[in-house]
Design an enzyme around this catalytic site. Sequence first.
Site, PDB file in Angstrom:
ATOM      1  N   PRO A   2       0.831  -0.948   0.018  1.00 40.21           N
ATOM      2  CA  PRO A   2      -0.003   0.029   0.073  1.00 40.21           C
ATOM      3  C   PRO A   2       0.849   1.383   0.126  1.00 40.21           C
ATOM      4  O   PRO A   2       1.780   1.401   0.635  1.00 40.21           O
ATOM      5  CB  PRO A   2      -0.690   0.031   1.229  1.00 40.21           C
ATOM      6  CG  PRO A   2      -0.782  -1.446   1.771  1.00 40.21           C
ATOM      7  CD  PRO A   2       0.457  -2.034   1.120  1.00 40.21           C
ATOM      8  N   GLU A   3       0.636   2.251  -0.934  1.00 39.71           N
ATOM      9  CA  GLU A   3       1.286   3.392  -1.023  1.00 39.71           C
ATOM     10  C   GLU A   3       0.163   4.538  -0.766  1.00 39.71           C
ATOM     11  O   GLU A   3      -0.757   4.296  -0.430  1.00 39.71           O
ATOM     12  CB  GLU A   3       2.106   3.495  -2.340  1.00 39.71           C
ATOM     13  CG  GLU A   3       2.872   2.543  -2.467  1.00 39.71           C
ATOM     14  CD  GLU A   3       3.499   2.747  -3.918  1.00 39.71           C
ATOM     15  OE1 GLU A   3       3.499   3.612  -4.675  1.00 39.71           O
ATOM     16  OE2 GLU A   3       4.097   1.441  -4.593  1.00 39.71           O
ATOM     17  N   ARG A 112       2.245 -11.265   5.721  1.00 37.05           N
ATOM     18  CA  ARG A 112       4.134 -11.461   6.097  1.00 37.05           C
ATOM     19  C   ARG A 112       4.284 -10.801   7.462  1.00 37.05           C
ATOM     20  O   ARG A 112       5.547 -10.614   7.778  1.00 37.05           O
ATOM     21  CB  ARG A 112       4.637 -10.766   4.862  1.00 37.05           C
ATOM     22  CG  ARG A 112       4.528 -11.359   3.645  1.00 37.05           C
ATOM     23  CD  ARG A 112       5.479 -10.882   2.367  1.00 37.05           C
ATOM     24  NE  ARG A 112       6.910 -10.359   2.856  1.00 37.05           N
ATOM     25  CZ  ARG A 112       7.776  -9.851   2.006  1.00 37.05           C
ATOM     26  NH1 ARG A 112       7.320  -9.352   0.787  1.00 37.05           N
ATOM     27  NH2 ARG A 112       9.009  -9.825   2.410  1.00 37.05           N
ATOM     28  N   ARG A 151      21.591  15.449  -5.383  1.00 40.46           N
ATOM     29  CA  ARG A 151      21.352  14.058  -4.983  1.00 40.46           C
ATOM     30  C   ARG A 151      21.990  13.244  -6.027  1.00 40.46           C
ATOM     31  O   ARG A 151      21.836  13.277  -7.160  1.00 40.46           O
ATOM     32  CB  ARG A 151      19.900  13.659  -4.858  1.00 40.46           C
ATOM     33  CG  ARG A 151      19.174  14.230  -3.470  1.00 40.46           C
ATOM     34  CD  ARG A 151      19.411  13.764  -2.260  1.00 40.46           C
ATOM     35  NE  ARG A 151      19.394  12.287  -2.283  1.00 40.46           N
ATOM     36  CZ  ARG A 151      18.247  11.767  -1.356  1.00 40.46           C
ATOM     37  NH1 ARG A 151      17.153  12.615  -0.919  1.00 40.46           N
ATOM     38  NH2 ARG A 151      18.342  10.273  -1.499  1.00 40.46           N
TER      39      ARG A 151
END
Length: 271
Positions: A2-3, A112, A151
């Site tokens: 789930p995001e 899990r 970055r």
Amino acid sequence: MPELPEVETIKNELLPYIVGHGITGITLLWDGIVRQPSVEEFCSRLIGQRITGVTRRGKYLILGLTSNEVLIIHLKMTGSLVLQPVSAKPNKFTRAILHLDNETQLHFRDPRKLGRMWLVEDKNAIIGKLGPEPLEASFTPQLLAQRLNNRTAPIKAILCDQTCIAGIGNMYADEALFAAKIHPLRLGKSLSPDEVKHLHRAIGQVLCAAIEDKGASVDTYLRPGGELGTAHFQFQVAHRLSGEFCPVCGTPIERITVRNRGSYFCPKCQQ
Ligand SMILES: [Zn+2]
């Protein structure tokens, strides 16, 4: 896993069923799901409280309580929250049950066993390090440019870094990079101002479209009423099987591993 769009959907769909209701009991079928405080304290402090609100921050769900504490939930890879009638039996993946005073139970299922719950006074102790929310007006192309500046990690890894931007994971990073025509291995600092603008717009578009479709049920994700989300039917590259073709140019979609995450992209459209 789930995001942002999946957790946003869970928040929206739980809200009418749990806000204003009291917690009358807790059944823990796997104690490891409680991260903080101790299991005994977690149960005794939660029982008798009323849920005053539900919000989301990144991939975390935050339940406000009458004591001013918050119950923070992270579903991690395979967690789901399912509303059940009071007579419902747990299934083999149910790890915790919140019993509410409206004849409803909230089942936390997690095959899990990676999902977690915290009961804390200061939510920043758990979520204080998260980066900006990508759907808030304050998340501008300029802010994204700042976060990518200097970055040297691949852009795919940066998008999945929760301290850089909150809520984006593997699926929506792949989709946003495809929509912005940016190769997942490009370094953050190498993006031009125009590419950053395209990526910013793509992030907003893929997340909003997925919320509209109630999240993506590619794995174990379920909506609180037990229905599936349909956002994955709109995916252009994420979770495509090998041998599938780019919907724009027809080139076979490739899968590479970026910092341990399987990443799908079109080698022709994404440079
Ligand atoms: Zn293509």
